[in-house]
Design a protein around this motif. Structure first.
Motif, PDB file in Angstrom:
ATOM      1  N   HIS C 240      -0.303   8.793  -9.325  1.00  0.00           N
ATOM      2  CA  HIS C 240      -0.563   7.041  -8.425  1.00  0.00           C
ATOM      3  C   HIS C 240      -2.337   6.645  -8.475  1.00  0.00           C
ATOM      4  O   HIS C 240      -3.228   6.926  -7.752  1.00  0.00           O
ATOM      5  CB  HIS C 240      -0.066   7.067  -6.922  1.00  0.00           C
ATOM      6  N   VAL C 242      -5.621   4.956  -8.543  1.00  0.00           N
ATOM      7  CA  VAL C 242      -6.097   3.440  -7.382  1.00  0.00           C
ATOM      8  C   VAL C 242      -6.441   2.285  -7.903  1.00  0.00           C
ATOM      9  O   VAL C 242      -6.595   1.516  -7.890  1.00  0.00           O
ATOM     10  CB  VAL C 242      -7.154   4.257  -6.859  1.00  0.00           C
ATOM     11  N   THR C 280      -8.835   8.178  -8.034  1.00  0.00           N
ATOM     12  CA  THR C 280      -8.193   7.975  -7.466  1.00  0.00           C
ATOM     13  C   THR C 280      -9.546   7.267  -6.170  1.00  0.00           C
ATOM     14  O   THR C 280      -9.477   7.115  -5.480  1.00  0.00           O
ATOM     15  CB  THR C 280      -8.009   9.313  -6.491  1.00  0.00           C
TER      16      THR C 280
ATOM     17  N   ALA E  68       6.032  -0.794   5.873  1.00  0.00           N
ATOM     18  CA  ALA E  68       5.389  -0.490   4.284  1.00  0.00           C
ATOM     19  C   ALA E  68       7.115   0.382   4.593  1.00  0.00           C
ATOM     20  O   ALA E  68       8.234   1.179   5.108  1.00  0.00           O
ATOM     21  CB  ALA E  68       4.968   0.374   4.698  1.00  0.00           C
ATOM     22  N   VAL E  69       7.206   0.772   2.913  1.00  0.00           N
ATOM     23  CA  VAL E  69       8.288   1.665   2.563  1.00  0.00           C
ATOM     24  C   VAL E  69       9.693   1.433   3.111  1.00  0.00           C
ATOM     25  O   VAL E  69       9.838   0.100   2.964  1.00  0.00           O
ATOM     26  CB  VAL E  69       7.760   3.169   2.862  1.00  0.00           C
ATOM     27  N   MET E  70      10.287   2.586   4.082  1.00  0.00           N
ATOM     28  CA  MET E  70      11.361   1.750   4.642  1.00  0.00           C
ATOM     29  C   MET E  70      10.985   1.755   5.905  1.00  0.00           C
ATOM     30  O   MET E  70      11.924   1.222   6.677  1.00  0.00           O
ATOM     31  CB  MET E  70      11.779   3.592   4.756  1.00  0.00           C
ATOM     32  N   ARG E  71       9.749   0.693   6.528  1.00  0.00           N
ATOM     33  CA  ARG E  71      10.079   0.231   7.848  1.00  0.00           C
ATOM     34  C   ARG E  71       9.993  -1.114   7.612  1.00  0.00           C
ATOM     35  O   ARG E  71       9.258  -2.001   6.782  1.00  0.00           O
ATOM     36  CB  ARG E  71       9.057   1.478   8.511  1.00  0.00           C
ATOM     37  N   ASN E 214      13.598   2.386  -5.833  1.00  0.00           N
ATOM     38  CA  ASN E 214      13.261   3.487  -4.975  1.00  0.00           C
ATOM     39  C   ASN E 214      12.861   1.832  -4.660  1.00  0.00           C
ATOM     40  O   ASN E 214      12.542   0.963  -4.883  1.00  0.00           O
ATOM     41  CB  ASN E 214      12.562   4.504  -4.460  1.00  0.00           C
ATOM     42  N   SER E 216       9.674   0.922  -3.801  1.00  0.00           N
ATOM     43  CA  SER E 216       8.650   0.863  -4.302  1.00  0.00           C
ATOM     44  C   SER E 216       8.392  -0.187  -5.795  1.00  0.00           C
ATOM     45  O   SER E 216       8.057  -0.332  -6.665  1.00  0.00           O
ATOM     46  CB  SER E 216       7.543   0.914  -4.503  1.00  0.00           C
TER      47      SER E 216
ATOM     48  N   ALA F  68      -7.051  10.830  -1.993  1.00  0.00           N
ATOM     49  CA  ALA F  68      -6.325   9.762  -2.593  1.00  0.00           C
ATOM     50  C   ALA F  68      -5.911  10.657  -3.346  1.00  0.00           C
ATOM     51  O   ALA F  68      -6.430  11.574  -3.914  1.00  0.00           O
ATOM     52  CB  ALA F  68      -6.757   8.126  -3.226  1.00  0.00           C
ATOM     53  N   VAL F  69      -4.532  10.219  -3.747  1.00  0.00           N
ATOM     54  CA  VAL F  69      -3.770  10.774  -5.195  1.00  0.00           C
ATOM     55  C   VAL F  69      -4.402  12.410  -4.933  1.00  0.00           C
ATOM     56  O   VAL F  69      -4.047  13.338  -3.766  1.00  0.00           O
ATOM     57  CB  VAL F  69      -3.915  10.611  -5.844  1.00  0.00           C
ATOM     58  N   TRP F 217       5.261  10.918  -3.451  1.00  0.00           N
ATOM     59  CA  TRP F 217       6.866  11.021  -3.138  1.00  0.00           C
ATOM     60  C   TRP F 217       7.649  12.395  -2.422  1.00  0.00           C
ATOM     61  O   TRP F 217       6.915  13.110  -3.270  1.00  0.00           O
ATOM     62  CB  TRP F 217       7.680  10.346  -4.203  1.00  0.00           C
ATOM     63  N   ILE F 238      10.676   9.885   1.444  1.00  0.00           N
ATOM     64  CA  ILE F 238       9.601   9.133   1.549  1.00  0.00           C
ATOM     65  C   ILE F 238       8.759   8.092   0.320  1.00  0.00           C
ATOM     66  O   ILE F 238       7.903   9.549  -0.165  1.00  0.00           O
ATOM     67  CB  ILE F 238       8.346   9.692   2.498  1.00  0.00           C
ATOM     68  N   THR F 239       9.250   7.769  -0.463  1.00  0.00           N
ATOM     69  CA  THR F 239       9.309   7.104  -2.122  1.00  0.00           C
ATOM     70  C   THR F 239       7.565   7.061  -2.041  1.00  0.00           C
ATOM     71  O   THR F 239       7.373   6.860  -3.043  1.00  0.00           O
ATOM     72  CB  THR F 239       9.825   6.386  -2.315  1.00  0.00           C
ATOM     73  N   HIS F 240       7.082   6.695  -0.880  1.00  0.00           N
ATOM     74  CA  HIS F 240       5.489   6.563  -1.017  1.00  0.00           C
ATOM     75  C   HIS F 240       5.217   6.399   0.126  1.00  0.00           C
ATOM     76  O   HIS F 240       4.556   5.516   1.350  1.00  0.00           O
ATOM     77  CB  HIS F 240       5.478   4.629  -1.480  1.00  0.00           C
ATOM     78  N   VAL F 242       2.272   6.212   3.098  1.00  0.00           N
ATOM     79  CA  VAL F 242       0.676   5.876   3.586  1.00  0.00           C
ATOM     80  C   VAL F 242      -0.324   6.455   4.068  1.00  0.00           C
ATOM     81  O   VAL F 242      -1.198   6.239   3.650  1.00  0.00           O
ATOM     82  CB  VAL F 242       0.981   4.603   4.177  1.00  0.00           C
ATOM     83  N   ARG F 244      -0.493  11.149   5.009  1.00  0.00           N
ATOM     84  CA  ARG F 244       0.176  11.805   6.029  1.00  0.00           C
ATOM     85  C   ARG F 244      -0.133  12.684   7.025  1.00  0.00           C
ATOM     86  O   ARG F 244       0.663  12.913   7.850  1.00  0.00           O
ATOM     87  CB  ARG F 244       0.847  13.006   4.889  1.00  0.00           C
ATOM     88  N   ILE F 245      -1.096  12.003   7.391  1.00  0.00           N
ATOM     89  CA  ILE F 245      -2.220  12.442   8.608  1.00  0.00           C
ATOM     90  C   ILE F 245      -1.322  12.455  10.050  1.00  0.00           C
ATOM     91  O   ILE F 245      -0.749  11.656  10.093  1.00  0.00           O
ATOM     92  CB  ILE F 245      -3.236  12.482   8.881  1.00  0.00           C
ATOM     93  N   ALA F 276       9.367  10.712   9.098  1.00  0.00           N
ATOM     94  CA  ALA F 276       8.965  10.553   7.452  1.00  0.00           C
ATOM     95  C   ALA F 276       8.367   8.674   8.412  1.00  0.00           C
ATOM     96  O   ALA F 276       7.850   8.509   7.616  1.00  0.00           O
ATOM     97  CB  ALA F 276      10.829  10.083   7.204  1.00  0.00           C
ATOM     98  N   LEU F 277       8.214   8.074   9.516  1.00  0.00           N
ATOM     99  CA  LEU F 277       8.054   7.265   9.412  1.00  0.00           C
ATOM    100  C   LEU F 277       6.576   6.991   9.424  1.00  0.00           C
ATOM    101  O   LEU F 277       6.121   5.686   9.162  1.00  0.00           O
ATOM    102  CB  LEU F 277       9.415   6.213  10.601  1.00  0.00           C
ATOM    103  N   THR F 280       4.398   5.866   7.091  1.00  0.00           N
ATOM    104  CA  THR F 280       4.407   4.827   6.741  1.00  0.00           C
ATOM    105  C   THR F 280       3.499   4.330   7.120  1.00  0.00           C
ATOM    106  O   THR F 280       2.984   2.502   7.260  1.00  0.00           O
ATOM    107  CB  THR F 280       5.492   3.873   6.633  1.00  0.00           C
ATOM    108  N   TYR F 281       2.787   4.338   8.256  1.00  0.00           N
ATOM    109  CA  TYR F 281       1.090   3.722   8.998  1.00  0.00           C
ATOM    110  C   TYR F 281      -0.511   4.895   9.071  1.00  0.00           C
ATOM    111  O   TYR F 281      -0.418   5.637   8.311  1.00  0.00           O
ATOM    112  CB  TYR F 281       1.366   4.623  11.172  1.00  0.00           C
TER     113      TYR F 281
END
Lengths: 307, 307, 307, 307, 307, 307
Positions: C240, C242, C280, E68-71, E214, E216, F68-69, F217, F238-240, F242, F244-245, F276-277, F280-281
């Motif tokens: 991905h 940036v 990135t 965002a994404v599925m949300r 998918n 995105s 990132a990435v 992903w 989760i295709t993208h 945002v 993961r923390i 999963a949701l 996205t935040y």
């Protein structure tokens, strides 16, 4: 960092458009997305861009480090090879640009920047005079410009012969007359009279006077001479200055709008109030409309809003 | 939320670097990316970081809720177990750090924070005295610090024996002398004389005096005593204060720069003008350069810029 | 709008400084607060500014409208009369600038901008060769530059005779050789061999190859030819992207650092990993340090952090 | 653009919660994520949301263009069909809402907006009187509201019969009494006496008086009449106003908190100091706590903080 | 929080203006500074505002919590009593508004909002038909609107009798025909044929089809039926979606511009490429110009920019 | 720089409050405005702060440089002498804190930080067991913590004897059992069985499994063992990603809410969908409500919103 489009004539144009006037800006800008954005910016305020020509050169740029209180702003210019610097008389179609035009305003920045600017402007002024258009000038003399070889005194004098309204202070008069007048009303009258005599098409001079109480508290008033009568408005208090850049342009715009809609004295009051209001906006544009300026003229200066 | 690096000695160092001085900061910071960023911050202003040691402990942090007008700022400190708090004399190579050094400046914050800070500083001061380096001190006494057991009066006195220039007001003198002098010039002279007598290496004392017109309008002047003569500068008006944090550091930096480049009186003027200018910047750093300070000394305090 | 200092050589310099290398940047910048800020910017990253000369002309400016996915960025340049454009050989003291220097890196942007840039650079390269300094070049040929009259092929060839390391792809080789090689490894080897034969001081060529899976998923690898042996690294996935601006500079910086610290193959791996990491970060600078690049080489590419 | 939740009663509620009071807000808001966010906003400050009802209509919205100095703010309302505008008495469970309640505060905005607001409020007031709850009112008369047909004088009078504390100035008294009193203390006393006589449950009236030195320098004091005695506090200087919106609400909140914790005179002082402090915060909320208000009462108005 | 002006017809208007088309927007907005700003916003993009009427009611508002994404995003509308909701046929001067007009575009949102919107639009459509103006419709059926009592099927059918171009998918056709067609090309042809037969003025139908790889990564193509022939474009890949709001409007705008300048097939390609590009901008407006869309049609989809 | 309050237990508490659960957070925070703001933050989400104790020590701080990435984030902790680090059992009134409590959740971070945290928690757990409260644990073993001398295995084992629900993966089980199980379902069942046998109060174990397709992903599913039965949910794409923390905390919160409201299998599904949701935040908090999670369970994962 914030990003603005600016320039003294642009400020005047936008302010008059905000008052409801129909305004067209004549200039040369870059033929790239920065130039496109500049056009959008003018259009947003309702200023017509139909007489703007496009150039391969970039738009002039400057960086401003904003000062505060007794610390002056710093400015770094990058405009000596800009789009405007390569303008030539044949690039502007003045016949088309001045169609239906009743007022032509220019400032001393334009002939100061480059020979092409001077000559292009002169063509427009000639046509304006021929068509009987009212021509106002704000000579704003800045010695730091004028680098291309022309003499300010001669060049400005050459252009002043086409003007009918002079908007400017003692400094500009002294530069043009080669005199050494001071700021008093007496000197202003004497200098104005000499201007009117030297340039017979000019019938009136207008000036904006600033009195400093301290760095953030100023007073603004206006005065005029029309060859036989001196008039002066009351001082307006600006108790806390947000930004004083562009307040001269705001005065010119208010005055021009006023002269088209009111008598001379009310036009002076309108110009001074417009200039005072400009001190309350950040940036160099006066965003106020006619109602807001009138509100100041009515003495509503507490800043309280009615719900 | 905005994020700054700060600290009284850092402010002084950066300001002198802004004046063109060659400055080195001696301290201990965390060995992580925050510490790296702190080093970048100093380097950006041209302050040498070659004598900074790294620690496993985090950099001290504080949160500042900025006040306004009569509402004071709130501050929440988190530094009692910071990188600096664990500094020890053997961690600093003073021989190398003071190579080519001609001026050593310290403040009362350093010995107030921890025993290691006090002892490390003392080692440096001893060497400075031995090498005949000019040593200035700004004792900035804050009773809220000094939590590790040492007595402010004794500790500061122990360190003052290595100093040559005292920068500080009546409060600091009273704390060190155990006296109760007031703010008058007479008291300042008497207190200064006692300082000079108690610490024979000290030859001059300098003080910055603030007069409040209202919460946002202050006046700043400077005074000194050199054992035989009292001097005092004119008041400088700061008609609208942007931020007063760091204005003491700006005075110290201006004074130190001035004493290295001018006579004592002009150095006082330079320090006071530097401090006045600092009031116009947000944050605790004085960004002004020599020309800008000189401009104030010349009386150009309208904040108008030349185009 | 955001505001950056940039430029291909600056990017390389900062990245090497981030790896811990001692780097000096030689250029000409404006003698105003914008130029001061540019120096601060370099200093912040630890790049020495002691060989930078100052000019009365403004710093070159460009505006970038950032694109996304299949929409390209737009760029509006304003640099044809910038501070750099008026550099002349006598303005740079190369003896002093190259003191203690062991590696000299330049790119094809410099001779493309103006005659003075070309000649100034040539003086430096001559001295570098005389002193036996390793000289790397990234010719980055862009036809949109080269407006002052010089021929890219001749000019670059004139400068390549002083180089020892060639960093660049088939496009640059074709421009210099007047050939039409394709991207295959066979063509790369043949073209490299011709470069080495034409410019005997050049001993190795390095190239970075990008494979596009889709607009935001690329692969990066590196290849080299040293006159007798071809080497190629494994593809690194950038799943991905940036920001891809400056990834060529990041490769050059990583490779140069690598060649000074590792063998050729590991240097190639280090350069490719540095370039991958640059993807990135937003902006054109690679902020990563040696540990972070090494981490990628060890295969830690999940982006998970250890607490 | 910035985004706030506001409203006069909300401002009072939050300020009292900031002082440590237990406060519940009774209203109707939209049943969507904007309404959820409004509840979070109240909860964040510790204001109970358990008596808030939800509506299918959207939350009322207004846009504020912030003025400066003599330039008033502009406001664009969008609330005539908001969630609140459809509130009906049967939607609020007053028995539950007023359980354990000892003080009920309302403002003249509520009955001005819609018939349902008036009738719902009246039900609450009746129960409050029956339960012997102290009831304060800030009638804040704004002629621009009151569009649904009700007469301000009659409607406010109908509700005032349930009140015990009147917080408001001459304008409000004149509107309710149909009189034409001026701002003098004598007139205040006479008008207050008439209010107390007309509405026998009302025992005291409180007023906040603002004196303008200039647009950014005001003075605030408080006065009261309790049927037999007139009291007045000292003027507090606000030398630089950050934002005056919500300063009336801050006064009401400080006064209400004060009346519950101190004697009448100190309550007046506390209210005036709270209102003065509000002038130093942006937005319409007074974020200050009891210590901060007390600090002003002690005369600590230099804004200097203790370290 | 960010602040936008939007609306499906506004999006179409701005996009066509960005392509260089002369566009006028007919609507009713609030007579306050928010309405003024909305006019500035249209003017900035070159959309004429001369036929916009002003209302005492506020401009409709909505709040969007971006997903965002599925949300999914959440939206909170506040427009049932907006300026537009009170529009009436006699408020719009259609003779003047349609002077020199050659194309009239409307969407199903307008008649869905209120009776006045439906009737005002109908007057315009009648005149457009009489004057032989091309009329395109994007019926965008949303069941959540249509709250004022009108039946979507009947109302839309009443208005479709004045149209010549139908831009919309199977859902809209089914709603209007009362059928249950699926997404296949066969069903699209059959449904289109029924539309053309039911509304004889309609000659062609156009549809945009989205395929999801998918969340995105989508693909976009276009198809049409003109009563005798079916055409379909190639799929365009959007490998990383920035924002999909407004992509239907971007398709309509591109198609309308295309039909005025190219043949039907190229118009479909242009519309699909415009829609694809819109996915790369945040917000609901397609900022791309003709060159940028053409660039996609030429297969330049790497997003690399030429320097 | 952005500023957040966080912490694994806070994340779980807020997420459950967002689902509508009544939650109380038990901890020790600083007694300054930073601590006040932390309380506001919890209150805003509806988490009760009535059992939070205040300390003279500052709140722990960390700085996060977001990666990132394939570039990991960097974290700089400053919490070894924080407010929490000095908590002692006698500071928490567990009788009052656990009144009406039906579920107690803790994580392995608490006993890892300091002896006082371990002992205070143990007191709470003892009382919870005595009162028959359900006790869930997420042991999240991080070897980088545990610096105060305690052994993770012994300490966690001591606390696990009071728990009824184990939420955690193979790593945590291996640490506690001293085993070396792998990630397969067979190993999970065997390890779970040993946990259940070693700590008889534990009746069920739950685990969340992440499968990486690439850096942005991932797939998420959940599995459990209850002593006799193994259950496993379907993978959620989760295709993208945002951010993961906090996705582990989101799983724990969703699972706990689910176990209180649904059967075990649906609770697992709810927890996995909540996790999963969260991806996205931005930030570490799961802002989703029950409807939004249920929407994912129903397969609505296109992210399209209904108007």
């Amino acid at each position: 960092m914030e990003f603005y489009f600016g320039g003294t004539e642009v400020n005047v144009a936008i302010s008059i458009a905000n008052f409801g006037g129909k305004v067209k800006h004549v200039s040369s800008i870059s033929d790239d997305f920065i130039g496109d954005t500049a056009k959008s910016y003018l259009r947003k305020f309702g200023v017509s861009t139909s007489s703007i020509v496009r150039s391969k050169r970039p738009l002039g740029v400057y960086f401003l480090e904003v000062g505060a209180v007794m610390r002056p702003s710093s400015i770094s210019y990058n405009r000596s090879h800009s789009a405007f610097s390569e303008i030539q008389p044949e690039m502007v179609n003045w016949q088309k640009s001045l169609k239906k035009c009743t007022w032509f305003h220019w400032t001393g920045i334009t002939p100061a920047l480059c020979q092409g600017g001077y000559l292009t402007l002169k063509e427009g002024l000639k046509l304006a005079q021929k068509k009987g258009i009212e021509v106002s000038v704000d000579p704003t003399y800045r010695s730091g410009l004028w680098k291309y070889g022309a003499q300010p005194k001669e060049t400005l004098s050459d252009l002043l012969q086409y003007c009918t309204i002079f908007i400017g202070g003692i400094n500009e008069m002294n530069e043009i007359l080669g005199t050494d007048f001071k700021y008093s009303n007496e000197d202003f009258i004497e200098a104005s009279q000499q201007i009117i005599e030297k340039f017979p098409s000019i019938k009136k001079t207008f000036d904006k006077i600033r009195t400093l109480i301290n760095a953030s508290w100023h007073k603004i008033r206006s005065r005029m001479w029309n060859g036989s009568e001196f008039r002066e408005t009351e001082d307006l208090d600006i108790t806390h200055i947000v930004d004083r850049i562009g307040t001269g342009d705001a005065f010119a715009a208010g005055l021009i709008y006023g002269l088209q809609n009111f008598d001379d004295y009310k036009a002076m009051e309108f110009g001074a109030a417009a200039s005072a209001l400009k001190h309350t906006y950040e940036g160099d544009v006066n965003f106020s409309n006619v109602d807001e300026v009138m509100n100041i003229l009515k003495g509503n200066t507490s800043g309280r809003f009615n719900r």
